[in-house]
Scaffold this active site. Sequence first.
Site, PDB file in Angstrom:
ATOM      1  CB  ILE A  13      -0.987   0.353   0.973  1.00  0.00           C
ATOM      2  CG1 ILE A  13      -1.799  -1.201   1.418  1.00  0.00           C
ATOM      3  CG2 ILE A  13      -1.805   1.041   1.645  1.00  0.00           C
ATOM      4  CD1 ILE A  13      -2.802  -1.452   2.548  1.00  0.00           C
ATOM      5  CE  LYS A  36      14.209  -5.138  10.587  1.00  0.00           C
ATOM      6  NZ  LYS A  36      13.684  -5.406  11.440  1.00  0.00           N
ATOM      7  CB  ALA A  86       6.524   0.747   8.460  1.00  0.00           C
ATOM      8  CD  GLU A  88       6.655  -8.325   9.621  1.00  0.00           C
ATOM      9  OE1 GLU A  88       7.080  -8.594   9.142  1.00  0.00           O
ATOM     10  OE2 GLU A  88       8.084  -7.327   9.669  1.00  0.00           O
ATOM     11  CB  THR A 129      -5.806  -3.289   9.402  1.00  0.00           C
ATOM     12  OG1 THR A 129      -7.564  -5.080  10.039  1.00  0.00           O
ATOM     13  CG2 THR A 129      -5.598  -3.824  11.184  1.00  0.00           C
ATOM     14  CG  ASP A 130     -11.688  -4.686   8.520  1.00  0.00           C
ATOM     15  OD1 ASP A 130     -10.318  -5.301   8.658  1.00  0.00           O
ATOM     16  OD2 ASP A 130     -12.313  -4.837   7.598  1.00  0.00           O
ATOM     17  CD  GLU A 131      -7.453  -8.686   9.666  1.00  0.00           C
ATOM     18  OE1 GLU A 131      -6.845  -9.293  10.192  1.00  0.00           O
ATOM     19  OE2 GLU A 131      -6.407  -8.472   8.626  1.00  0.00           O
ATOM     20  CE1 TYR A 154      -1.219  -6.961  10.405  1.00  0.00           C
ATOM     21  CE2 TYR A 154      -3.540  -6.959  10.045  1.00  0.00           C
ATOM     22  CZ  TYR A 154      -2.940  -6.338   9.866  1.00  0.00           C
ATOM     23  OH  TYR A 154      -3.037  -5.012   9.431  1.00  0.00           O
ATOM     24  CB  SER A 155      -5.779  -7.535  14.841  1.00  0.00           C
ATOM     25  OG  SER A 155      -6.261  -8.906  15.343  1.00  0.00           O
ATOM     26  CE  LYS A 158      -1.733  -1.595  11.812  1.00  0.00           C
ATOM     27  NZ  LYS A 158      -0.528  -0.323  10.865  1.00  0.00           N
ATOM     28  CE  LYS A 193      -0.535 -10.035   3.613  1.00  0.00           C
ATOM     29  NZ  LYS A 193      -0.578  -8.331   3.161  1.00  0.00           N
ATOM     30  CE1 TYR A 211      -4.986 -21.150   4.088  1.00  0.00           C
ATOM     31  CE2 TYR A 211      -5.561 -18.684   5.889  1.00  0.00           C
ATOM     32  CZ  TYR A 211      -4.701 -19.456   4.574  1.00  0.00           C
ATOM     33  OH  TYR A 211      -3.281 -19.358   4.658  1.00  0.00           O
ATOM     34  N   GLY A 286      -7.717 -19.440  14.708  1.00  0.00           N
ATOM     35  CA  GLY A 286      -8.341 -17.822  15.182  1.00  0.00           C
ATOM     36  C   GLY A 286      -9.317 -17.471  13.592  1.00  0.00           C
TER      37      GLY A 286
HETATM   38  P1  NAD Z   1       3.110  -5.159   3.545  1.00  0.00           P
HETATM   39  O1  NAD Z   1       3.489  -5.790   4.091  1.00  0.00           O
HETATM   40  O2  NAD Z   1       3.062  -5.135   1.733  1.00  0.00           O
HETATM   41  O3  NAD Z   1       4.531  -3.754   3.384  1.00  0.00           O
HETATM   42  C1  NAD Z   1       4.805  -3.442   5.074  1.00  0.00           C
HETATM   43  C2  NAD Z   1       6.540  -2.477   4.736  1.00  0.00           C
HETATM   44  O4  NAD Z   1       6.606  -2.441   6.140  1.00  0.00           O
HETATM   45  C3  NAD Z   1       7.050  -3.507   4.018  1.00  0.00           C
HETATM   46  O5  NAD Z   1       8.087  -2.419   2.844  1.00  0.00           O
HETATM   47  C4  NAD Z   1       8.141  -3.662   4.948  1.00  0.00           C
HETATM   48  O6  NAD Z   1       9.564  -3.238   4.405  1.00  0.00           O
HETATM   49  C5  NAD Z   1       8.421  -1.968   5.786  1.00  0.00           C
HETATM   50  N1  NAD Z   1       8.583  -2.654   7.227  1.00  0.00           N
HETATM   51  C6  NAD Z   1       8.316  -3.793   8.004  1.00  0.00           C
HETATM   52  N2  NAD Z   1       8.971  -3.560   9.373  1.00  0.00           N
HETATM   53  C7  NAD Z   1       9.097  -1.967   9.133  1.00  0.00           C
HETATM   54  C8  NAD Z   1      10.398  -1.388   9.536  1.00  0.00           C
HETATM   55  N3  NAD Z   1      10.692  -1.832  11.699  1.00  0.00           N
HETATM   56  N4  NAD Z   1      11.039   0.117  10.092  1.00  0.00           N
HETATM   57  C9  NAD Z   1      10.599   0.326   8.303  1.00  0.00           C
HETATM   58  N5  NAD Z   1       9.479  -0.639   7.813  1.00  0.00           N
HETATM   59  C10 NAD Z   1       9.409  -1.951   7.820  1.00  0.00           C
HETATM   60  O7  NAD Z   1       1.980  -4.168   3.835  1.00  0.00           O
HETATM   61  P2  NAD Z   1       0.429  -3.358   3.346  1.00  0.00           P
HETATM   62  O8  NAD Z   1      -0.308  -4.739   3.050  1.00  0.00           O
HETATM   63  O9  NAD Z   1       1.164  -2.182   2.387  1.00  0.00           O
HETATM   64  O10 NAD Z   1       0.466  -2.924   4.561  1.00  0.00           O
HETATM   65  C11 NAD Z   1       0.631  -1.672   5.158  1.00  0.00           C
HETATM   66  C12 NAD Z   1      -0.088  -1.468   6.825  1.00  0.00           C
HETATM   67  O11 NAD Z   1      -1.295  -1.380   5.819  1.00  0.00           O
HETATM   68  C13 NAD Z   1      -0.273  -1.824   7.313  1.00  0.00           C
HETATM   69  O12 NAD Z   1       0.192  -0.931   8.672  1.00  0.00           O
HETATM   70  C14 NAD Z   1      -1.034  -2.722   7.589  1.00  0.00           C
HETATM   71  O13 NAD Z   1      -1.417  -2.808   8.735  1.00  0.00           O
HETATM   72  C15 NAD Z   1      -2.227  -1.649   6.617  1.00  0.00           C
HETATM   73  N6  NAD Z   1      -3.334  -2.268   6.408  1.00  0.00           N
HETATM   74  C16 NAD Z   1      -3.089  -2.890   5.156  1.00  0.00           C
HETATM   75  C17 NAD Z   1      -4.157  -3.888   4.644  1.00  0.00           C
HETATM   76  C18 NAD Z   1      -3.681  -4.620   3.660  1.00  0.00           C
HETATM   77  O14 NAD Z   1      -5.274  -5.059   2.770  1.00  0.00           O
HETATM   78  N7  NAD Z   1      -3.156  -5.045   2.996  1.00  0.00           N
HETATM   79  C19 NAD Z   1      -5.999  -3.462   5.175  1.00  0.00           C
HETATM   80  C20 NAD Z   1      -5.754  -2.628   5.828  1.00  0.00           C
HETATM   81  C21 NAD Z   1      -4.842  -1.630   7.144  1.00  0.00           C
HETATM   82  P1  TYD Z   2      -6.002 -12.406   3.809  1.00  0.00           P
HETATM   83  O1  TYD Z   2      -5.298 -12.162   2.060  1.00  0.00           O
HETATM   84  O2  TYD Z   2      -4.536 -13.891   4.131  1.00  0.00           O
HETATM   85  O3  TYD Z   2      -6.072 -11.252   4.661  1.00  0.00           O
HETATM   86  P2  TYD Z   2      -6.453 -11.290   6.409  1.00  0.00           P
HETATM   87  O4  TYD Z   2      -6.215 -12.491   6.621  1.00  0.00           O
HETATM   88  O5  TYD Z   2      -5.441 -10.319   6.787  1.00  0.00           O
HETATM   89  O6  TYD Z   2      -7.820 -11.542   6.209  1.00  0.00           O
HETATM   90  O7  TYD Z   2      -6.685 -13.575   3.994  1.00  0.00           O
HETATM   91  C1  TYD Z   2      -7.973 -13.426   3.652  1.00  0.00           C
HETATM   92  C2  TYD Z   2      -8.704 -14.421   3.838  1.00  0.00           C
HETATM   93  O8  TYD Z   2      -8.520 -15.017   2.110  1.00  0.00           O
HETATM   94  C3  TYD Z   2      -8.419 -15.054   5.041  1.00  0.00           C
HETATM   95  O9  TYD Z   2      -9.964 -14.751   5.440  1.00  0.00           O
HETATM   96  C4  TYD Z   2      -7.943 -15.950   4.872  1.00  0.00           C
HETATM   97  C5  TYD Z   2      -8.053 -16.683   3.575  1.00  0.00           C
HETATM   98  N1  TYD Z   2      -7.017 -17.312   2.736  1.00  0.00           N
HETATM   99  C6  TYD Z   2      -7.273 -18.328   1.553  1.00  0.00           C
HETATM  100  O10 TYD Z   2      -8.572 -19.288   2.373  1.00  0.00           O
HETATM  101  N2  TYD Z   2      -6.449 -19.007   1.851  1.00  0.00           N
HETATM  102  C7  TYD Z   2      -4.932 -18.597   1.467  1.00  0.00           C
HETATM  103  O11 TYD Z   2      -4.251 -19.252   1.123  1.00  0.00           O
HETATM  104  C8  TYD Z   2      -4.941 -17.154   2.017  1.00  0.00           C
HETATM  105  C9  TYD Z   2      -3.351 -16.716   2.447  1.00  0.00           C
HETATM  106  C10 TYD Z   2      -5.488 -17.115   2.871  1.00  0.00           C
END
Ligand code: NAD
Ligand code: TYD
Length: 356
Positions: A13, A36, A86, A88, A129-131, A154-155, A158, A193, A211, A286
Site C-alpha cells: 500500500i 527497513k 510500516a 508486519e 486495519t478493520d481487523e 497481527y490484529s 495493530k 495474501k 481455508y 482463530g
Molecule cells: P506490506 O507488508 O506489503 O508492507 C509493509 C512495509 O513495511 C514493507 O515495505 C516493510 O519492509 C516495511 N517495514 C516492516 N517493518 C519495518 C520496520 N521495522 N521499519 C521500517 N519499515 C518496515 O504491508 P501493506 O499490506 O502494504 O500494509 C501497509 C499498512 O496498511 C500496514 O500498517 C497494515 O496494517 C495496513 N493495512 C493493510 C491492509 C491490507 O489489506 N494489506 C488493510 C488495512 C490496513
Molecule cells: P489474507 O489475504 O491473508 O488477509 P486477512 O487474513 O488479513 O483477511 O486472507 C484473506 C482471507 O482469505 C482470509 O479469510 C483467509 C483466507 N485465505 C485462504 O483461504 N487461503 C489462503 O491461502 C490465504 C492466504 C488466505
Amino acid sequence: MKNILVTGGCGFIGSNFIRYLLSASDFTGRIINVDKLTYAGNPENLAGIAEKFSGRYTFINADICHPEPMSEMFETHEIDTVCHFAAESHVDRSIVEPDDFVKTNILGTFHLLELARKHRMHLFHHVSTDEVYGTLGSDGLFSEATPYDPSSPYSASKAASDHLVRAYHKTYGIPVTVSNCSNNYGPYQFPEKLIPLMILNALEGKPLPVYGDGRNVRDWLYVMDHCRAVWTIMKTGRRGETYNIGGRCEMQNIGVVRMLCDILDEMNPGKASKRELITFVTDRPGHDLRYAIDSGKLEGELNWTPAESFETGIRKTIRWYLDNKGWVERIKTGEYLSWMERQYGVMKMLPTFSKS
Ligand code: NAD
Ligand code: TYD
C-alpha cells in the site's frame, strides 16, 4: 504538509500511496520514504520514481524501531507530517512468528510517536486495519465505535498501536488521524495474501488453498481507493478522529477464488478450468468469520467514495500480474521463498499449520 515521512513505502500500500501522492495535483511537497526492506519491502515497487520526481522523493533504508537514525532523519529532512504504513502485515506469519509484529507494530509506532512529540508536527496519520474490531457474525457492520476485540497477534499488535496513537493525541496534543481499512488488493501486493497468491498459483497450475469451508467474508477495496481515502483524511479529516475505510464489497473467500478462476480462464485460457485447482485445507487458527465496514463517516464528512467495483478492480489487478511476470519471478527467487522453505519445506504450506 511540506515534508511527509512515509513509513513502509516499499510495501504494497505504501508504494501505491507514494505513486499516488507524487502525482496528485494538490501536493507539491517532498516525500521521505523510510523502509527497513523486510521480505515484504521491495524497492522495485517504486522503480523510476526518484528520477521522475527528482528533488521530491528520497528513500532511506532504516528501521522505525531504531530511534537514533530516525531522529537524525527527522532533523535533516525537516519532517512536518508522518503517514505511517510500516508494519508486519500478514496474519498467517503472525501466528507462526509473532515477535516482529510486537516489535515493529507496537514498539515501532511508539518510537515514531516519541519523535513526533519532540518535533512540531502538522499531522501524524496512522494507517490501520478493520481487523482490530475482531469478527462479525452474519450481520452488522464495524463502525468507528465498535469495541476492539482482536483475534490474531497481527490484529492485536495493530490494536495496541492504534491505542498508543490516540493516547498521544489526548496526552500530548499531537495532531493525529487514524484510519481502519478493510482488505486491500491491487498491483504490487506480495503473493502471500489471498488474491495475488490465488492468481499466481492458478497461472502455474498449483493448488488454490482455501481455508476451512471458504465461507469467511472479507470486505474488499482496490488499493488506489484506499490511497485516495488516506490522502483525503490527511487533508480534511478532523484531528483526533478515526475514519473507517471500506468498499461496501463483502465477498465469501470461495466466491473471490471462483471469480478469479473464471476471469483467468477468460484472460489466460488453458486446457482445464482453473476452478479445478481449488483445494479446501485446514482452517487458520482463530480465523475471523466476517469483516464488513460502515464507511458512512468518511463518505458523509469527507465526501469519499470508492471508484472501483470489485469486478473492475480485480480485472485491473489480474492484468497487472499478467503484465509483470518479471516482478513476480524476482520475488519468488528471493527471501520469501527461502523463508517459506525454512518453515515448511515447500512454498506456501501455511494453510495446514501442522508443521509449526
Ligand atoms: P506490506 O507488508 O506489503 O508492507 C509493509 C512495509 O513495511 C514493507 O515495505 C516493510 O519492509 C516495511 N517495514 C516492516 N517493518 C519495518 C520496520 N521495522 N521499519 C521500517 N519499515 C518496515 O504491508 P501493506 O499490506 O502494504 O500494509 C501497509 C499498512 O496498511 C500496514 O500498517 C497494515 O496494517 C495496513 N493495512 C493493510 C491492509 C491490507 O489489506 N494489506 C488493510 C488495512 C490496513
Ligand atoms: P489474507 O489475504 O491473508 O488477509 P486477512 O487474513 O488479513 O483477511 O486472507 C484473506 C482471507 O482469505 C482470509 O479469510 C483467509 C483466507 N485465505 C485462504 O483461504 N487461503 C489462503 O491461502 C490465504 C492466504 C488466505
